[in-house]
Design a protein around this motif. Structure first.
Motif, PDB file in Angstrom:
ATOM      1  N   ARG A  20       0.832  -1.215  -0.008  1.00 35.12           N
ATOM      2  CA  ARG A  20      -0.114  -0.020   0.114  1.00 35.12           C
ATOM      3  C   ARG A  20       1.021   1.257   0.011  1.00 35.12           C
ATOM      4  O   ARG A  20       0.663   2.193  -0.573  1.00 35.12           O
ATOM      5  N   GLU A  21       1.869   1.235   0.843  1.00 32.01           N
ATOM      6  CA  GLU A  21       2.812   2.534   0.891  1.00 32.01           C
ATOM      7  C   GLU A  21       3.494   2.819  -0.552  1.00 32.01           C
ATOM      8  O   GLU A  21       3.724   3.746  -1.147  1.00 32.01           O
ATOM      9  N   ILE A  24       0.707   4.218  -2.680  1.00 32.00           N
ATOM     10  CA  ILE A  24       0.746   5.762  -2.434  1.00 32.00           C
ATOM     11  C   ILE A  24       1.745   6.460  -2.964  1.00 32.00           C
ATOM     12  O   ILE A  24       1.613   7.511  -3.699  1.00 32.00           O
ATOM     13  N   LYS A  28       1.438   9.329  -5.787  1.00 32.39           N
ATOM     14  CA  LYS A  28       2.195  10.887  -5.673  1.00 32.39           C
ATOM     15  C   LYS A  28       3.137  11.152  -6.471  1.00 32.39           C
ATOM     16  O   LYS A  28       3.126  12.479  -6.951  1.00 32.39           O
TER      17      LYS A  28
END
Length: 773
Positions: A20-21, A24, A28
């Motif tokens: 998930r990180e 993300i 970004k």
């Protein structure tokens, strides 16, 4: 849509935290990249829009200017003709043609228009007399001839004459059966064109009456004559060269053949005669105080001289002047000398009328010729030479001498600027004897006249020009810059006795003192900044690492320190404020050497030692300036000892003991000289002596701090002679008093004024707090 979003959320939550990180971060980065891309696109669009907008504005401005300055005047100049064409188109209509065919007494119309055009023709002839009469009053016979042969007058006369005759001839054509409407339309057009032609000729006459028109015509005629002579000579030499044998062609060039043909002909007499007429125009203008007309004639003479030198560049011959082996003349001399002599006559005539503007224009024109000859590069010139430049410089000197004798000070003062222009336009490979030395000699002569006339402000202006020439030679890396600097400094040295006498008569002034531009550090062209400019040009030759990069710097500094050495040895400064300026200049030069030694461009110790030894000769000025002198000013002596301490302490930090020892000796020598003179004059003061000797105590404190026994021993040996270390003597008490002041001063926070003084350096060497108040 909501179901899709919820499904995406569930898929996203099913991933572990690490995935998930990563998602993300990726998202970004994509958003940031998109923003950056949009920013780039927006910037490109903005710049493109701005560029197109500016181009449109420039184009519209150009179109407006073109339309206003070119199109509108052109339309107005043929407005009547355009109206005539429009009327002819209207009359060409069938209804108008029928009306024209019914007109009675057409012959009287033709005769009347013919008489009108004849009247216009008479007016044209009358107008043509006006510029001729104007030329006869203000110009010369050649100008009258040029106006008489004016092409525009001939064309206008021919066209109007044909129009007048045609108008009368239309009567016979109508009787012979030609179409009456057609003849009337043509006559209408002829009348319109004749009126516009009259207006054109009026503008032409006004232009002929302009101040510059006749002079430019004569100048162009001289240039055409010069070109024609050169063309004739070139043709004859080509023909002769064609019939030479191969052996003859090897031994002679076309340029030499052209020069020989010039030598056997008298073709230069034609330009000389017309040059005299240009000069006559200038002399007439001077007598009537018509400055603008005189200036135009003067500039035309310089144009002719420069053009003649350019045309003869490949075929001129140099030869030694009779009775001199150094001065060289040339076969273009007769024409150029005629120009120079006319300039002298024009300038002398204006000087006699107390007119300063005309001589300045003559000097400016001579300077322009000198610059042109300096950069001529003729085939017969030796390499790195400008053998013809000395002549216009000599005539500049003549014009300036005549003005100075009449006390027209603005002529020599402004003339110095034109001499400076000559020096500034010297190529870096031209021999200094051809340009620099003559210019400096004239500037020196001007300066001497100002000095003897008690005009220090004007003198300083000329001195500054001389210093600028020295700086220019260094900036251009002239191969003889050392000789240029030496010549300038020798001339300055000659002024010192007069300057000292001037100061005694009129008193010392901090500003405006004679010679201050050469030594005052507020002037960027002073001697101190000359050394700084030399330092800025230093560089290491990567191809020759074994070569000393300071060689040229040291060679030029030898010239400068010899100048100061001679000043200290020969000049009795006394109370002269010039000594203060010289001391500050040497202090400034010391900073340059300190910087070079502290941050050397080469780590080679022998090179650095040679640089340090070079500066020692500057230090010799201190004892020379005070040794065996009739009088010594205490303030100057105190300033000198302080500067010696400043220099010595800096060189102690650099480990240059030889300079340190010399500075200590200088302080002791200055103090001894002052003691002897003050004793003989009954003005001895213990506290003054203590002030002069205190810089020696600086060295002793530093020696104690750094454990330098040799320096302590040397300082003590100097101080013992003055009884300042012997308790119970007045000298001891005065010296202890000054030591107490020093201790108190060192305990306090450093004042900003101490940064550039010996005590500021002392603080750093002693490790004392040197923060500013």
């Amino acid at each position: 849509m909501i179901d899709v979003i919820n499904k995406l959320k569930s898929i996203f939550n099913s991933f572990n935290s690490r995935v998930r990180e990563a998602l993300i971060r990726t998202l970004k980065n994509v958003i940031a990249g998109g923003k950056t891309f949009l920013g780039i696109v927006r910037g490109w669009v903005w710049k493109k829009t701005e560029s197109i907008t500016m181009s449109s504005i420039k184009s519209s401005h150009w179109l407006y200017y073109f339309f206003k300055r070119t199109t509108i005047p052109s339309i107005l100049s043929i407005l009547v003709s355009l109206a005539g064409v429009a009327g002819a188109v209207f009359l060409w209509q069938p209804s108008s043609l029928h009306f024209l065919a019914q007109i009675q007494n057409v012959d009287s119309i033709f005769l009347g228009i013919g008489g009108l055009i004849g009247t216009i023709l008479a007016l044209v002839l009358t107008l043509s007399i006006i510029p001729i009469q104007h030329a006869a009053d203000n110009l010369t016979q050649s100008i009258i001839h040029l106006y008489r042969e004016d092409r525009a007058t001939r064309c206008v006369f021919a066209i109007l004459s044909i129009s007048c005759v045609a108008s009368f001839f239309f009567v016979f054509l109508r009787q012979m059966g030609e179409s009456q409407p057609m003849l009337l339309i043509v006559q209408f057009l002829i009348l319109a064109f004749s009126l516009d032609l009259t207006r054109f000729y009026h503008r032409h006459i006004v232009n002929l009456l302009a101040v510059d028109r006749g002079i430019n015509k004569l100048r162009d005629k001289i240039r055409q004559q010069i070109n024609a002579i050169q063309g004739r000579i070139a043709f004859l030499s080509s023909v002769r060269f064609f019939f030479f044998s191969k052996e003859q062609k090897k031994s002679i060039t076309k340029g030499k053949l052209e020069a020989a043909l010039y030598g056997t002909s008298q073709l230069s007499n034609g330009p000389i005669a017309l040059i005299s007429e240009l000069a006559e125009i200038a002399l007439k203008a001077v007598s009537r105080n018509e400055i603008h007309r005189a200036n135009l004639a003067i500039n035309a003479l310089s144009d002719v001289a420069c053009h003649y030198a350019t045309v003869r560049r490949d075929n001129l011959i140099l030869f030694p002047e009779p009775g001199s082996f150094d001065v060289r003349g040339s076969d273009i001399g007769p024409v150029l000398t005629a120009v120079y002599e006319n300039y002298k006559d024009i300038s002398n005539s204006a000087v006699g009328m107390r007119n300063e503007v005309i001589p300045l224009h003559s000097i400016k024109a001579l300077a322009r010729i000198a610059i042109h000859l300096t950069n001529l590069k003729a085939g017969s010139f030796e390499e790195n030479s400008a053998p013809l430049t000395f002549m216009p410089i000599g005539y500049i000197e003549t014009c300036i001498d005549a003005a100075q004798r009449q006390r027209l000070d603005d002529v020599p003062f402004q003339g110095a600027n034109h001499l400076l222009d000559i020096a500034k336009n010297v190529p870096p490979d031209v021999d200094i004897a051809d340009v620099y030395f003559p210019v400096l000699n004239v500037l020196n002569k001007i300066s001497l006249a100002f000095l003897l006339g008690n005009k220090s402000a004007l003198l300083n202006g000329c001195i500054e020009k001389m210093m600028i020439i020295a700086h220019h030679a260094v900036a251009n890396k002239h191969f003889c810059m050392k000789e240029v600097i030496q010549n300038v400094l020798e001339k300055l040295q000659e002024f010192f006795p007069y300057t000292i006498s001037y100061e005694k008569l009129y008193g010392a002034k901090f500003l405006g003192e004679p010679l201050t531009p050469a030594y005052d550090l507020t002037n960027v062209y002073s001697t101190g900044y000359l050394v700084a400019r030399l330092k800025d040009s230093l560089e290491v030759d990567a191809e020759k690492p074994w070569a000393n990069p300071f060689n040229d710097f040291i060679d030029v500094n030898k010239v400068i320190w010899r100048h100061f050495y001679a000043l200290g040895e020969k000049i009795e400064f006394g109370d002269s404020f010039m000594l203060w300026h010289v001391l500050q200049t040497i202090k400034h030069i010391s900073k340059i050497f300190i910087e070079l030694l502290a941050n050397p461009i080469s780590k080679n110790e022998p090179f650095l030692s040679e640089l340090s030894q070079c500066f020692q000769w500057y230090c010799s000025f201190f004892w020379l300036a005070f040794n065996k002198k009739v009088s010594i000013n205490f303030r100057h002596a105190e300033e000198a000892t302080g500067i010696c301490a400043y220099i010595g302490l800096h060189f102690f930090k650099l480990g240059r003991e030889d300079v340190v020892k010399m500075c200590i000796d200088n302080i002791a020598s200055i103090s001894e000289s002052y003691r002897q003179i003050s004793n003989s004059g009954g003005q001895y003061n213990n506290f003054n002596m203590a002030d002069l000797l205190m810089p020696l105590w600086y060295f002793r404190l530093v020696g104690e701090k750094h454990g330098n026994a040799d320096m302590i021993k040397l300082v003590d040996a100097k101080l013992v002679k003055y009884d300042v270390l012997k308790s119970g003597t007045p000298e001891y008490d005065a010296f202890e008093n000054r030591k107490g002041h020093l201790e108190k001063e060192l305990d306090e926070r450093m004042h900003i004024s101490e940064i550039d003084k010996a005590i500021g350096v002392l603080r750093k060497l002693l490790g004392i707090n040197s923060q500013l108040e």
